[in-house]
Design an enzyme around this catalytic site. Structure first.
Site, PDB file in Angstrom:
ATOM      1  N   THR A   1       0.893  -1.226   0.048  1.00 48.82           N
ATOM      2  CA  THR A   1       0.013   0.011   0.099  1.00 48.82           C
ATOM      3  C   THR A   1       1.060   1.215  -0.128  1.00 48.82           C
ATOM      4  O   THR A   1       0.667   2.376  -0.626  1.00 48.82           O
ATOM      5  CB  THR A   1      -0.954   0.027   1.182  1.00 48.82           C
ATOM      6  OG1 THR A   1      -1.667  -1.195   1.324  1.00 48.82           O
ATOM      7  CG2 THR A   1      -2.033   1.185   1.338  1.00 48.82           C
TER       8      THR A   1
ATOM      9  N   TYR B   1       7.072 -11.548   4.295  1.00 48.91           N
ATOM     10  CA  TYR B   1       5.942 -11.049   3.748  1.00 48.91           C
ATOM     11  C   TYR B   1       5.433 -12.098   2.421  1.00 48.91           C
ATOM     12  O   TYR B   1       6.163 -12.031   1.569  1.00 48.91           O
ATOM     13  CB  TYR B   1       6.390  -9.709   2.845  1.00 48.91           C
ATOM     14  CG  TYR B   1       4.942  -8.850   2.701  1.00 48.91           C
ATOM     15  CD1 TYR B   1       3.795  -9.388   2.472  1.00 48.91           C
ATOM     16  CD2 TYR B   1       5.382  -7.644   1.909  1.00 48.91           C
ATOM     17  CE1 TYR B   1       2.694  -8.569   2.085  1.00 48.91           C
ATOM     18  CE2 TYR B   1       4.370  -6.801   1.501  1.00 48.91           C
ATOM     19  CZ  TYR B   1       3.060  -7.370   1.420  1.00 48.91           C
ATOM     20  OH  TYR B   1       2.007  -6.482   0.731  1.00 48.91           O
TER      21      TYR B   1
ATOM     22  N   LYS C   1       3.549 -13.192   7.623  1.00 48.82           N
ATOM     23  CA  LYS C   1       2.547 -12.286   7.114  1.00 48.82           C
ATOM     24  C   LYS C   1       1.855 -13.164   5.964  1.00 48.82           C
ATOM     25  O   LYS C   1       2.685 -13.340   4.919  1.00 48.82           O
ATOM     26  CB  LYS C   1       2.682 -11.031   6.710  1.00 48.82           C
ATOM     27  CG  LYS C   1       1.779 -10.201   6.255  1.00 48.82           C
ATOM     28  CD  LYS C   1       2.264  -8.660   5.771  1.00 48.82           C
ATOM     29  CE  LYS C   1       1.110  -7.718   5.424  1.00 48.82           C
ATOM     30  NZ  LYS C   1       0.705  -7.929   3.891  1.00 48.82           N
TER      31      LYS C   1
END
Length: 294
Positions: free
Chosen positions: A44, A131, A159
């Site tokens: 993001t 990630y 994550k």
């Protein structure tokens, strides 16, 4: 560090560079709301489109604007040497953790991905969060690879992508059993977050948490003691989840931040472009219906 709500703000960026005032405002709002951590320069945050200098500056702004709230900084890049340099910059900026995705152009093998994390983890003085985001990296982790990487020094969390509510308990339990004790497990995919938290995930890594921290904190806190309430609060935001599915969470969040008057336009680095007018109206209508204000 890896508990509760980790909110990921936009890094508003035009061709002239980062809108530093706008970015500082976004991060400051999250700190004021009391989020558990802030994820700067995630997907993001547009990390893949920024120069090393821009990323270093953004990391310093985020840490300064966050005050006492810990900041995790994204360090993903194509070359290991660049990742190592970005890790150094993040630590020098005062990051409390770093976030690393296996960014690639050539398809990476499991051994290459393990080698990346091995090289980076060895030199860190802060925890690393793995990630797992196949939507952007086009790499899929096996549970075996997650376990290998999580056994490296300084790896503090994993994550993973969002999991449908009916599958979350089985998936969370299986991966937690594979990970070493003490490595946190976090979920993304905002529309699936309540189910993941209810199933025992430690942390929600949230896109919309970077813009609507109060609403996301309510879901996160409800999951600790009232699973049904967490699901209810998430379902209230279904129109927003549908916009994410239709237009992508980054572009929707960009348009929403503009609608709320938090940042100007343009705020996405080219070649990325904001939503067209009709889609922007849909975003505005959803936020009005949800009675969201800046």
């Amino acid at each position: 560090m890896f508990t509760g709500l980790s909110a990921f703000p936009l890094t508003p960026t035009g061709e002239a560079g980062i809108d530093e005032q706008g970015f500082r405002k976004l991060v400051g709002r999250l700190a004021a709301a009391g989020v558990d951590s802030i994820g700067a320069l995630g997907s993001t945050g547009g990390y893949a489109y920024l120069t090393r200098e821009e990323r270093s500056r953004a990391a310093r702004i985020a840490v300064d604007a966050a005050g006492d709230v810990p900041v995790m900084v994204g360090i993903g890049a194509l070359r290991t040497s660049d990742v190592l340099a970005l890790a150094e910059d993040a630590q020098n900026a005062g990051a409390s953790a770093v976030l690393l995705a296996p960014v690639s152009y050539q398809q990476l093998t499991d051994d290459e991905v393990f080698g990346l994390y091995e090289d980076v983890a060895a030199g860190l003085s802060v925890p690393l969060c793995v990630y797992d985001n196949p939507g952007t990296t086009h790499f899929r982790f096996s549970d075996e690879l997650h376990a290998r990487i999580a056994s490296l020094p300084n790896v503090g969390a994993v994550k993973i992508p969002g999991i449908p509510e009916d599958q979350a308990p089985t998936r969370i339990a299986a991966l937690r059993n594979a990970l070493p004790e003490g490595v946190a497990l976090g979920v993304s995919g905002d529309q699936f977050a309540a189910g993941g938290l209810n199933a025992g995930a430690d942390v929600w890594f949230s896109v919309i948490g970077g813009l609507l921290p109060e609403e996301c904190l309510a879901i996160t806190r409800a999951a600790r003691h009232d699973a049904a309430r967490a699901v209810e609060l998430s379902q209230r935001m279904t129109p927003l989840w549908k916009l994410f599915e239709r237009y992508g969470s980054l572009r929707v969040t960009s348009a929403a931040a503009e609608h709320l008057g938090l940042i100007g336009s343009p705020n996405l680095p080219r070649p990325l472009r904001g939503l067209p007018a009709e889609a922007r109206r849909e975003v505005a209508d959803v936020f009005e219906a949800l009675e969201v204000r800046a």
